[in-house]
Design a protein around this motif. Structure first.
Motif, PDB file in Angstrom:
ATOM      1  N   UNK A 199     -62.301  -8.110  12.345  1.00 33.29           N
ATOM      2  CA  UNK A 199     -63.560  -7.761  12.996  1.00 33.29           C
ATOM      3  C   UNK A 199     -63.526  -8.070  14.488  1.00 33.29           C
ATOM      4  N   UNK A 200     -62.707  -9.032  14.866  1.00 29.50           N
ATOM      5  CA  UNK A 200     -62.611  -9.412  16.277  1.00 29.50           C
ATOM      6  C   UNK A 200     -61.965  -8.314  17.119  1.00 29.50           C
ATOM      7  N   UNK A 201     -60.947  -7.625  16.566  1.00 30.97           N
ATOM      8  CA  UNK A 201     -60.231  -6.632  17.372  1.00 30.97           C
ATOM      9  C   UNK A 201     -60.699  -5.196  17.122  1.00 30.97           C
ATOM     10  N   UNK A 202     -61.494  -4.985  16.076  1.00 33.89           N
ATOM     11  CA  UNK A 202     -61.916  -3.615  15.748  1.00 33.89           C
ATOM     12  C   UNK A 202     -63.251  -3.275  16.402  1.00 33.89           C
ATOM     13  N   UNK A 203     -63.531  -1.976  16.441  1.00 34.43           N
ATOM     14  CA  UNK A 203     -64.798  -1.503  16.996  1.00 34.43           C
ATOM     15  C   UNK A 203     -65.818  -1.231  15.897  1.00 34.43           C
ATOM     16  N   UNK A 204     -65.327  -0.863  14.720  1.00 34.20           N
ATOM     17  CA  UNK A 204     -66.225  -0.493  13.616  1.00 34.20           C
ATOM     18  C   UNK A 204     -65.578  -0.948  12.319  1.00 34.20           C
ATOM     19  N   UNK A 205     -66.406  -1.235  11.321  1.00 31.05           N
ATOM     20  CA  UNK A 205     -65.873  -1.765  10.062  1.00 31.05           C
ATOM     21  C   UNK A 205     -66.609  -1.183   8.863  1.00 31.05           C
ATOM     22  N   UNK A 206     -65.845  -1.037   7.785  1.00 24.19           N
ATOM     23  CA  UNK A 206     -66.392  -0.663   6.484  1.00 24.19           C
ATOM     24  C   UNK A 206     -66.028  -1.761   5.489  1.00 24.19           C
ATOM     25  N   UNK A 218     -70.973  -1.616  13.368  1.00 18.98           N
ATOM     26  CA  UNK A 218     -70.150  -2.114  14.459  1.00 18.98           C
ATOM     27  C   UNK A 218     -69.632  -3.498  14.098  1.00 18.98           C
ATOM     28  N   UNK A 219     -68.372  -3.743  14.448  1.00 16.90           N
ATOM     29  CA  UNK A 219     -67.707  -4.975  14.006  1.00 16.90           C
ATOM     30  C   UNK A 219     -68.439  -6.231  14.474  1.00 16.90           C
ATOM     31  N   UNK A 220     -68.911  -6.233  15.711  1.00 15.62           N
ATOM     32  CA  UNK A 220     -69.621  -7.397  16.232  1.00 15.62           C
ATOM     33  C   UNK A 220     -70.872  -7.709  15.440  1.00 15.62           C
ATOM     34  N   UNK A 221     -71.573  -6.662  15.033  1.00 17.67           N
ATOM     35  CA  UNK A 221     -72.806  -6.869  14.253  1.00 17.67           C
ATOM     36  C   UNK A 221     -72.473  -7.403  12.861  1.00 17.67           C
ATOM     37  N   UNK A 222     -71.407  -6.880  12.245  1.00 14.55           N
ATOM     38  CA  UNK A 222     -71.042  -7.350  10.902  1.00 14.55           C
ATOM     39  C   UNK A 222     -70.547  -8.790  10.923  1.00 14.55           C
ATOM     40  N   UNK A 223     -69.870  -9.174  12.007  1.00 13.22           N
ATOM     41  CA  UNK A 223     -69.411 -10.572  12.114  1.00 13.22           C
ATOM     42  C   UNK A 223     -70.573 -11.545  12.093  1.00 13.22           C
ATOM     43  N   UNK A 224     -71.713 -11.097  12.584  1.00 11.39           N
ATOM     44  CA  UNK A 224     -72.888 -11.970  12.657  1.00 11.39           C
ATOM     45  C   UNK A 224     -73.778 -11.858  11.431  1.00 11.39           C
TER      46      UNK A 224
END
Length: 235
Positions: A199-206, A218-224
């Motif tokens: 999640x740190x290096x990606x822009x989007x995640x599933x 978005x990866x930053x939102x999912x990390x939180x």
């Protein structure tokens, strides 16, 4: 650049993917995260033509590749670095890299790709005539990625690049993944057990759960996200 629509895949009577859909834009790093058996590796193997979907559509650069054999998918610029690296352990580093370029007929392009690989992974040049099976885990991962880069990919799929690698080398591998994406414009689909790093290096995640997409964003939102942190990030 890549679009997966309502993909269903089974191993015999066991359903592995249950209608997943996602899209990846050019130039991005997208990650698939999830627990063991969620369907991450199956997704990559199906996209790269190693498995056949029961139903659904996979399009790459606007072309339906759902039924193409794996070598034709590679020829279109979509390369897969498999889980466990799958290098040719009895061949040298040099021979492994040559295998990655088996579809390329132009010697100048092969030479340019070799130089490109050595600029990212100079250690491979130092180990050029060493048998691949004697390399460390981190060096083998560099070789697996380098072999894929020899095929002039536009799109790179990486399955568990940190698996079996000494912790001190994991950050190096991930820095190189970002470099390949940012400086060379290669789109990346990443499957990684270390969800925090992915999640740190990606822009989007599933997020995959038992063959379905349970969450995306978005990866930053999912990390939180508290739910995601509790499930995958040790929070």
């Amino acid at each position: 650049m890549l679009e997966v629509s309502d993909l269903h895949v089974s191993y015999g009577a066991i359903s592995a993917l249950n209608g997943i859909s996602f899209a990846i834009k050019p130039g991005s790093i997208v990650t698939l995260i999830g627990g063991n058996g969620a369907g991450k590796t199956t997704t990559l193997r199906t996209i790269s033509g190693l498995l056949r979907p029961q139903s659904g559509l996979i399009t790459f650069l606007g072309e339906d590749i759902s039924t193409l054999p794996a070598h034709e998918i590679v020829a279109r610029g979509l390369c897969h670095v498999p889980e466990g690296r799958m290098i040719f352990s009895n061949l040298t580093v040099n021979e492994n890299l040559a295998m990655g370029a088996f579809l390329e007929q132009d010697p100048a392009v092969k030479a340019r790709n070799r130089d490109y690989v050595f600029s990212i992974f100079p250690r491979l040049n130092e180990r050029l005539h060493q048998t691949a099976g004697t390399l460390s885990g981190g060096e083998q991962q560099m070789l697996a990625i380098g072999r894929a880069l020899m095929g002039s990919p536009k799109f790179l799929m990486l399955d568990e690049p940190s698996l079996g690698i000494a912790p001190r080398l994991i950050s190096t591998i991930f820095e190189k993944i970002v470099e390949i994406n940012r400086h060379h414009g290669i789109t990346i689909l990443l499957v990684e057990q270390n969800a925090n790093l992915a999640l740190e290096i990606s822009t989007y995640a599933y997020v995959l759960e038992t063959g379905r997409i349970a969450m995306e964003g978005e990866s930053g939102r999912l990390r939180a996200d508290p739910q995601l942190k509790a499930a995958y990030l040790g929070g």
